[in-house]
Design an enzyme around this catalytic site. Structure first.
Site, short mmCIF file in Angstrom:
data_model
loop_
_atom_site.label_atom_id
_atom_site.label_comp_id
_atom_site.label_asym_id
_atom_site.label_seq_id
_atom_site.Cartn_x
_atom_site.Cartn_y
_atom_site.Cartn_z
CE1 TYR A 1 71.15 -44.31 -30.98
CE2 TYR A 1 69.35 -45.90 -31.06
CZ TYR A 1 70.62 -45.54 -30.65
OH TYR A 1 71.37 -46.43 -29.90
CB SER B 1 70.00 -49.78 -32.04
OG SER B 1 68.71 -49.71 -31.44
#
Length: 259
Positions: free
Chosen positions: A163, A150
């Site tokens: 995250y 990501s």
């Protein structure tokens, strides 16, 4: 791009895509199947997975439900692939969770452990299983691995800090394993920005125009965008590419934005 203009780069090959009942995983699975692969889908809940399998042409996919961080589920998936197909050519590790939103300094450590367990150790466990299972002949087939990272793992993103930490670890894991597993196995990753999926809804819902304004490409990503990139990185067209993280962000990071 219509199906009629897409090639058949995966004819005769078997691909496994984890977390593929919807979203990015489903986008990748659909592209690989259209290009000729037999695709094994996994997801936590049996019913949505069965509904997804029914969307594909008969005989082109199978679904195996279970928790991605459950060793028994992983063993069932690999054993089933070995028994039914006797090979695995492509592994896409897509499963990722983010059960909390807020400042990293305040995150409950149990939640942090769960994020790292699923996103990082889960990714490693799937790769270990594919490489070490003799019935899959993954190394002999010049297997290709793709892990979903990501842009939150490249630049800090407000509210999803841990995250991002987990996805930075995934990106480094990709590079480490590419060095260790070459030349037989290639390992690459994709780092998307905001892709229009249920998982990312909180990042753009109700303010999509505002969020999109930060993207030079003028729009958010789609699962089809990531599916096309994944097909390239796991096909023979990218045979000289390994240990790379493709940033698929519509120009967001270069323009100074964050997810």
């Amino acid at each position: 791009m219509s199906e009629s203009t897409i090639g058949r780069r995966f004819e005769g090959q078997v691909a496994l895509v984890t977390g593929s009942s919807r979203g990015i995983g489903l986008g990748i699975a659909k592209r690989l199947q259209v290009e000729g692969a037999t695709v094994v889908l996994t997801a936590r809940k049996p019913e949505p997975l069965a509904e997804t399998v029914a969307e594909f042409p008969d005989g082109t996919v199978i679904g195996i439900a279970g928790k991605a961080d459950d060793s028994a589920h992983r063993a069932e998936v690999f054993d089933t692939i070995a028994e039914k197909f006797g090979r695995l050519d492509v592994l896409v590790t897509n499963v990722g969770i983010n059960p909390v939103y807020g400042d990293t300094i305040d995150i409950e450590l149990d939640a942090a452990r769960k994020i790292l367990e699923v996103n990082v150790l889960g990714t490693l466990a799937w790769i270990q299983g594919a490489v070490h299972h003799e019935g899959l002949k993954f190394r002999e087939n010049k297997g290709r691995i793709l892990s979903i990272s990501s842009v939150a793992g490249q630049n800090p993103s407000k509210g999803i800090g841990l995250y991002g930490v987990s996805k930075a670890a995934v990106a480094h894991l990709v590079k480490t394993l590419a060095v260790e597993l070459g030349p037989d196995i290639r390992v690459n990753g994709i780092a998307p920005a905001v892709v229009k999926t249920r998982f990312a809804t909180a990042l753009y819902e109700g303010r999509e125009a505002e969020v999109t304004a930060a993207y030079p490409a003028g729009r958010l990503g789609t699962p089809e965008d990531i599916g096309a990139a994944a097909a390239y990185l796991t096909s023979s067209d990218s045979d000289w590419i390994t240990a790379q993280i493709l940033t698929a962000d519509g120009g967001l990071i270069t323009a100074g934005g964050t997810a």
